[in-house]
Enzyme design. Sequence first.
Site, mmCIF file in Angstrom:
data_model
loop_
_atom_site.group_PDB
_atom_site.id
_atom_site.type_symbol
_atom_site.label_atom_id
_atom_site.label_comp_id
_atom_site.label_asym_id
_atom_site.label_seq_id
_atom_site.Cartn_x
_atom_site.Cartn_y
_atom_site.Cartn_z
ATOM 1 N N SER A 195 0.785 -1.238 0.000
ATOM 2 C CA SER A 195 0.000 0.000 0.000
ATOM 3 C C SER A 195 0.816 1.288 0.000
ATOM 4 C CB SER A 195 -0.906 0.035 1.229
ATOM 5 O OG SER A 195 -2.159 -0.450 0.895
ATOM 6 N N TYR B 177 -2.463 -2.393 -10.732
ATOM 7 C CA TYR B 177 -2.517 -2.206 -9.276
ATOM 8 C C TYR B 177 -1.762 -3.338 -8.556
ATOM 9 C CZ TYR B 177 -4.353 -2.202 -4.524
ATOM 10 O OH TYR B 177 -4.455 -2.233 -3.159
ATOM 11 N N LYS C 22 0.624 3.477 -2.918
ATOM 12 C CA LYS C 22 -0.513 4.375 -3.150
ATOM 13 C C LYS C 22 -0.109 5.846 -3.116
ATOM 14 C CE LYS C 22 -3.651 0.842 -1.524
ATOM 15 N NZ LYS C 22 -4.310 0.185 -0.408
ATOM 16 N N TYR D 94 -4.039 3.236 7.768
ATOM 17 C CA TYR D 94 -5.313 2.500 7.814
ATOM 18 C C TYR D 94 -6.261 3.152 8.816
ATOM 19 C CZ TYR D 94 -2.356 -0.936 5.436
ATOM 20 O OH TYR D 94 -1.495 -1.547 4.589
HETATM 21 N N1 GLU Z 1 -1.944 -5.431 -2.389
HETATM 22 C C1 GLU Z 1 -2.630 -5.281 -1.154
HETATM 23 C C2 GLU Z 1 -4.124 -5.365 -1.369
HETATM 24 O O1 GLU Z 1 -4.596 -4.851 -2.322
HETATM 25 C C3 GLU Z 1 -2.252 -3.971 -0.559
HETATM 26 C C4 GLU Z 1 -2.865 -3.792 0.773
HETATM 27 C C5 GLU Z 1 -2.065 -2.972 1.719
HETATM 28 O O2 GLU Z 1 -0.835 -2.997 1.747
HETATM 29 O O3 GLU Z 1 -2.720 -2.293 2.492
HETATM 30 O O4 GLU Z 1 -4.823 -5.968 -0.617
#
Ligand code: GLU
Length: 305
Positions: free
Chosen positions: A61, A189, A64, A241
């Site tokens: 993530s 992604y 992102k 998160y």
């Molecule tokens: N590739 C992971 C997903 O899409 C990333 C999630 C993350 O690192 O928060 O679930």
Amino acid sequence: MEKILQQIINSNKKYTLDGQVASYIPELRNANSEDLGICVIDMNNSMYSAGDCDKKFTIQSISKTIVLAMALMDNEWDYVFSKVGMEPSGDPFNSIMKLETNDTKKPCNPMINAGAIVTTSLIKGNTLQEKEDRMLAFFRKLAKNDTLQINESVYKSEKLTGDRNRAMGYLLKNDGYIEANVEETLDLYFKQCSIEVTVKDLARIGLLFSNYGIDIETGKRIISEEICRMVKTFMITCGMYDASGEFALKVGIPAKSGVGGGIMASVPRKIGIGVYGPALDKKGNSIGGLRVLKTLSKKLNLNIF
Ligand code: GLU
């Protein structure tokens, strides 16, 4: 500085025992849950590291933040924010709920999966290959590391098991938030999440955001000041998160974590930080990494508030 970092690693290592490596992406189970490492780069371009600082892990993530910067560079900002919101969701990173219950059905922000799938769909390129090449080149440029690669086994593992993300992709397409091809967007992604890095790469990228987009070595501008500000703001409000509020209160540094166990942190005009500890807490943040950043923030007085 290296001594301080080593002490911080030593005193927080025990917390890794309280967490668990991510298992919903099967390949991530292979990580060593007791690993813990940190790298810090300051404005004099001095690099300090301790612990498992050369271990490779997938960026997950944390990607992102970089893809958001790229989407904002590739498109009009108003257009980007017509497709993805600016508010924390308060829900887990992979929650699908608000895509149905929000009035607009728009994904809350670009740091949760739904919003990140949208920003990935905004990357420009005539073909999927061109988009992938541009993306990887951008990650390499930010990390100043031409050897960054996609970890093929993690990518395949994600693609095979990523049905929740697939479900979000199709909902977003149905509601007009994705205009590109959904399968291609998801493929990109999964690839961005599977790029392998070390804490040194994360500290380097974090430093670029700290320095408002100017490469500390060359003085060249890589990303605009405004975009760096936006990325760091999303890191503070949504980067950890549904523990982002607590992290802002207790640590006070813009940061973004990933389920691979990495955390990238960016202290404006001071330092870039990369942390790795694959044992995660219940919300998906590196359990040792959180402790390390908390101790470091106190010790070096890094809280931006
Ligand atoms: N590739 C992971 C997903 O899409 C990333 C999630 C993350 O690192 O928060 O679930």
